[in-house]
Design an enzyme around this catalytic site. Structure first.
Site, PDB file in Angstrom:
ATOM      1  N   LYS A   1       0.856  -1.206   0.000  1.00  0.00           N
ATOM      2  CA  LYS A   1       0.000   0.000   0.000  1.00  0.00           C
ATOM      3  C   LYS A   1       0.888   1.251   0.000  1.00  0.00           C
ATOM      4  CE  LYS A   1      -1.678   1.641   4.033  1.00  0.00           C
ATOM      5  NZ  LYS A   1      -1.438   3.039   4.337  1.00  0.00           N
ATOM      6  N   ASN A   2       1.893   1.276   0.880  1.00  0.00           N
ATOM      7  CA  ASN A   2       2.682   2.505   1.077  1.00  0.00           C
ATOM      8  C   ASN A   2       3.697   2.767  -0.025  1.00  0.00           C
ATOM      9  OD1 ASN A   2       1.145   2.943   3.283  1.00  0.00           O
ATOM     10  ND2 ASN A   2       2.700   2.363   4.775  1.00  0.00           N
TER      11      ASN A   2
ATOM     12  N   CYS B   1      -4.815  12.253  12.477  1.00  0.00           N
ATOM     13  CA  CYS B   1      -5.564  10.996  12.408  1.00  0.00           C
ATOM     14  C   CYS B   1      -5.432  10.366  13.799  1.00  0.00           C
ATOM     15  CB  CYS B   1      -4.997  10.091  11.327  1.00  0.00           C
ATOM     16  SG  CYS B   1      -3.425   9.389  11.795  1.00  0.00           S
TER      17      CYS B   1
ATOM     18  N   ARG C   1       0.183  14.485  12.729  1.00  0.00           N
ATOM     19  CA  ARG C   1       0.595  14.269  11.333  1.00  0.00           C
ATOM     20  C   ARG C   1       0.788  15.596  10.559  1.00  0.00           C
ATOM     21  NH1 ARG C   1      -0.905   8.934  10.082  1.00  0.00           N
ATOM     22  NH2 ARG C   1       0.682   8.986   8.459  1.00  0.00           N
TER      23      ARG C   1
ATOM     24  N   ASP D   1       5.045   0.627  11.812  1.00  0.00           N
ATOM     25  CA  ASP D   1       3.849  -0.041  11.286  1.00  0.00           C
ATOM     26  C   ASP D   1       3.747  -1.500  11.704  1.00  0.00           C
ATOM     27  OD1 ASP D   1       3.717   1.699   8.073  1.00  0.00           O
ATOM     28  OD2 ASP D   1       3.205   2.284  10.122  1.00  0.00           O
TER      29      ASP D   1
ATOM     30  N   ARG E   1      -8.452  -0.641   4.693  1.00  0.00           N
ATOM     31  CA  ARG E   1      -7.625   0.379   4.027  1.00  0.00           C
ATOM     32  C   ARG E   1      -6.289  -0.209   3.613  1.00  0.00           C
ATOM     33  NH1 ARG E   1      -7.249   6.031   6.957  1.00  0.00           N
ATOM     34  NH2 ARG E   1      -5.956   6.218   5.099  1.00  0.00           N
TER      35      ARG E   1
HETATM   36  C1  EPZ Z   1       4.267   6.952   6.158  1.00  0.00           C
HETATM   37  O1  EPZ Z   1       3.522   7.980   6.778  1.00  0.00           O
HETATM   38  C2  EPZ Z   1       3.342   5.755   6.108  1.00  0.00           C
HETATM   39  N1  EPZ Z   1       2.174   6.075   5.299  1.00  0.00           N
HETATM   40  C3  EPZ Z   1       2.911   5.362   7.517  1.00  0.00           C
HETATM   41  O2  EPZ Z   1       2.125   4.180   7.410  1.00  0.00           O
HETATM   42  C4  EPZ Z   1       4.158   5.047   8.339  1.00  0.00           C
HETATM   43  O3  EPZ Z   1       3.774   4.746   9.661  1.00  0.00           O
HETATM   44  C5  EPZ Z   1       5.100   6.255   8.323  1.00  0.00           C
HETATM   45  O4  EPZ Z   1       5.419   6.606   6.959  1.00  0.00           O
HETATM   46  C6  EPZ Z   1       6.401   5.991   9.061  1.00  0.00           C
HETATM   47  O5  EPZ Z   1       7.061   4.909   8.491  1.00  0.00           O
HETATM   48  C7  EPZ Z   1       2.280   6.013   3.943  1.00  0.00           C
HETATM   49  O6  EPZ Z   1       3.332   5.738   3.399  1.00  0.00           O
HETATM   50  C8  EPZ Z   1       1.038   6.315   3.158  1.00  0.00           C
HETATM   51  P1  EPZ Z   1       6.437  10.296   8.255  1.00  0.00           P
HETATM   52  P2  EPZ Z   1       4.125   9.493   6.784  1.00  0.00           P
HETATM   53  O7  EPZ Z   1       6.313  11.550   7.482  1.00  0.00           O
HETATM   54  O8  EPZ Z   1       4.859   9.760   5.546  1.00  0.00           O
HETATM   55  C9  EPZ Z   1       6.375  13.579  11.699  1.00  0.00           C
HETATM   56  C10 EPZ Z   1       0.304   2.764   7.781  1.00  0.00           C
HETATM   57  O9  EPZ Z   1      -0.141   2.232   8.803  1.00  0.00           O
HETATM   58  N2  EPZ Z   1       6.256  14.562  10.591  1.00  0.00           N
HETATM   59  O10 EPZ Z   1       7.645   9.438   8.076  1.00  0.00           O
HETATM   60  O11 EPZ Z   1       3.020  10.410   7.175  1.00  0.00           O
HETATM   61  C11 EPZ Z   1       5.122  12.732  11.822  1.00  0.00           C
HETATM   62  O12 EPZ Z   1       4.141  13.400  12.594  1.00  0.00           O
HETATM   63  C12 EPZ Z   1       0.760   4.214   7.824  1.00  0.00           C
HETATM   64  O13 EPZ Z   1       0.444   2.181   6.678  1.00  0.00           O
HETATM   65  C13 EPZ Z   1       6.302  15.916  10.878  1.00  0.00           C
HETATM   66  O14 EPZ Z   1       6.424  16.323  12.040  1.00  0.00           O
HETATM   67  O15 EPZ Z   1       5.151   9.386   7.999  1.00  0.00           O
HETATM   68  C14 EPZ Z   1       5.633  11.490  12.500  1.00  0.00           C
HETATM   69  O16 EPZ Z   1       5.731  11.714  13.886  1.00  0.00           O
HETATM   70  C15 EPZ Z   1       0.540   4.842   9.182  1.00  0.00           C
HETATM   71  N3  EPZ Z   1       6.211  16.819   9.859  1.00  0.00           N
HETATM   72  C16 EPZ Z   1       7.040  11.335  11.909  1.00  0.00           C
HETATM   73  O17 EPZ Z   1       7.405  12.632  11.388  1.00  0.00           O
HETATM   74  C17 EPZ Z   1       6.081  16.395   8.546  1.00  0.00           C
HETATM   75  O18 EPZ Z   1       6.026  17.250   7.649  1.00  0.00           O
HETATM   76  C18 EPZ Z   1       7.136  10.302  10.790  1.00  0.00           C
HETATM   77  O19 EPZ Z   1       6.217  10.658   9.798  1.00  0.00           O
HETATM   78  C19 EPZ Z   1       6.028  15.015   8.281  1.00  0.00           C
HETATM   79  C20 EPZ Z   1       6.122  14.120   9.313  1.00  0.00           C
END
Ligand code: EPZ
Length: 421
Positions: A22-23, A118, A123, A307, A399
């Site tokens: 998915k990701n 969420c 996020r 995850d 999802r």
């Molecule tokens: C991706 O989310 C995945 N989703 C998530 O999978 C996964 O948990 C996550 O990466 C971490 O591996 C998809 O790929 C669609 P991040 P993403 O940006 O990109 C903070 C699932 O269950 N952050 O690496 O949103 C954020 O709040 C989902 O399949 C900021 O502060 O994750 C988090 O604490 C859930 N500012 C951390 O960084 C930003 O601009 C990691 O987030 C972006 C992120």
């Protein structure tokens, strides 16, 4: 609404094919916005989030046809007539924010509803915006929308991410492919899904080096041809099935995935006492001794994946001793804990640390799914719980997992999808 009814205690045994990730599929589908040509993407999982992504692409004007039976999608990028990803779609899937980079690169403008938080956390998308600003984009946030413009087009530059954010890396990577000149992403995320996105972009003619490392170099071009790519396998789905086999004292082989996608997860399972067999394109995990407790902390790849945290916590309820699980990526990713405790698990939370005492005999109950991976955790626990477990609100599960009950049935589980009155 639907629920999954599980009669626990059945030993899982056998082989299961892993679907496309998915990701990886979500950013790859959004990357088709970068070209007006036709794209074909194979090994797409049939998931609710894929349907939402297709709705976003069609809201922007692209024509996308999903052949679900054969798991491929054909996209015609030519008729892009809008630059706005609407609120009602973005609120159902935050990953829609990944239209920002491609739209700014192709059209010089993008309007995306702020994704909002969420269940697992706030996020924010500040890292996405600052990376794109380094390429010359300007953003105004008003009335709940991010409005981005790049009137002079995007210019290659250095983008230093404060944190190796997966989504920010993906937005930056996609935008840089059409920026004028060379771009460098520093402190880039190293997840396998980033590598897969780079491969898909390379099939469009993008020039990218270093994906999978902390520094990615992109030589921007003026246009890209259509994509032709097959999506990498889903490592989180694979880990879910390996944990399902182990908690039932069984043996499950996940097919179509290299062990390289799950290095840290397999190391942890081995430390727990599982027998792990690594083949070139499959992995088998077999129960051999009573499970030992784990001590793990979630981290960006190649660290332990957030995850997979909920799934490992379910497994840890059956380990002999106290496991310590620290969630260091998201601020609220322990919502599966109270539900696991309803099944009989003994878990105490202090801040971002969960202490799991085991083995705790689990007994079936009705439990509530709260987010995608929490749902998987409840299923894993239900497979080991004595009696009947009903997991409600499984729209969260749909999802990210394709036909999970059918795949588990084929492994010997007693699990059915039923109407939840
Ligand atoms: C991706 O989310 C995945 N989703 C998530 O999978 C996964 O948990 C996550 O990466 C971490 O591996 C998809 O790929 C669609 P991040 P993403 O940006 O990109 C903070 C699932 O269950 N952050 O690496 O949103 C954020 O709040 C989902 O399949 C900021 O502060 O994750 C988090 O604490 C859930 N500012 C951390 O960084 C930003 O601009 C990691 O987030 C972006 C992120």
């Amino acid at each position: 609404m639907e629920k999954l009814k599980i009669i626990g205690g059945k030993r899982l045994e056998g082989r299961v094919a892993v679907s496309g990730a998915k990701n990886a599929a979500l950013p790859i589908l959004f990357a088709t916005l970068l070209s007006q040509a036709k794209s074909r993407i194979e090994n797409i999982p049939a998931l609710a989030d894929i349907q939402t992504t297709l709705k976003v692409l069609s809201a922007l004007g692209l024509r996308a046809n999903f052949n679900e039976d054969n798991h491929f999608i054909e996209v015609d990028g030519e008729p892009l007539h809008s630059i706005e990803a609407p609120y009602d779609l973005v609120r159902t899937m935050r990953a829609s924010v990944l239209v920002l980079g491609p739209l700014l690169a192709r059209r010089g403008e993008a309007k995306v509803s702020l994704p909002g938080g969420c269940a697992i956390g706030a996020r924010p998308v500040d890292f996405h915006l600052s990376a794109l600003e380094a390429l010359g984009a300007h953003f105004i946030i008003e009335s709940g929308y991010i409005h981005g413009t790049a009137p002079k087009g995007l210019k290659g530059n250095r983008m230093k991410l404060p944190f190796p954010s997966v989504g920010a890396t993906e937005n930056a990577l996609m935008a840089a492919t059409l920026a004028e000149g060379t771009s460098i992403i520093e402190n880039a995320a190293r997840e396998p899904e980033i590598i897969d996105l780079a491969k898909a972009l390379r099939s469009m003619g993008a020039e990218i080096k270093g994906e999978g490392q902390s520094e990615i170099i992109i030589a921007g071009g003026s246009s890209l041809k259509g994509m032709n790519h097959s999506v990498a396998p889903d490592r989180v789905e694979a880990a879910t099935f390996l944990c399902s086999g182990l908690i039932t004292e069984g043996s499950v082989e996940t097919l179509g995935i290299s062990p390289d996608f799950l290095t840290s997860a397999l190391d942890e399972l081995q430390l727990m006492g599982a027998k792990i067999e690594r083949f070139s394109n499959s992995i088998r995990a077999s129960f051999q001794d009573p499970l030992s407790p784990i001590s793990l902390e979630t981290a960006p790849f190649p660290g332990f994946p957030t995850d997979m945290q909920a799934q490992f916590m379910a497994l840890a309820t059956q380990a002999r001793g106290q496991s310590v699980i620290r969630e260091s990526i998201f601020e609220n990713r322990f919502m599966h804990v109270p539900e696991l405790c309803r099944l009989g698990a003994k878990i105490k939370i202090q801040g971002n640390v969960a202490r799991v005492d085991g083995p705790s005999p689990l007994t079936g109950a009705t439990v509530m799914a709260t987010d995608l991976r929490a749902s998987a955790s409840l299923i894993i626990a239900g497979l080991a719980a004595k009696g009947e477990t009903n997991v409600r609100r499984i729209y969260h599960l749909d999802r990210g997992y394709e036909q999970i009950e059918k795949k588990l049935q084929n492994l010997g589980a007693s699990i059915t999808r039923e109407f939840d009155k």
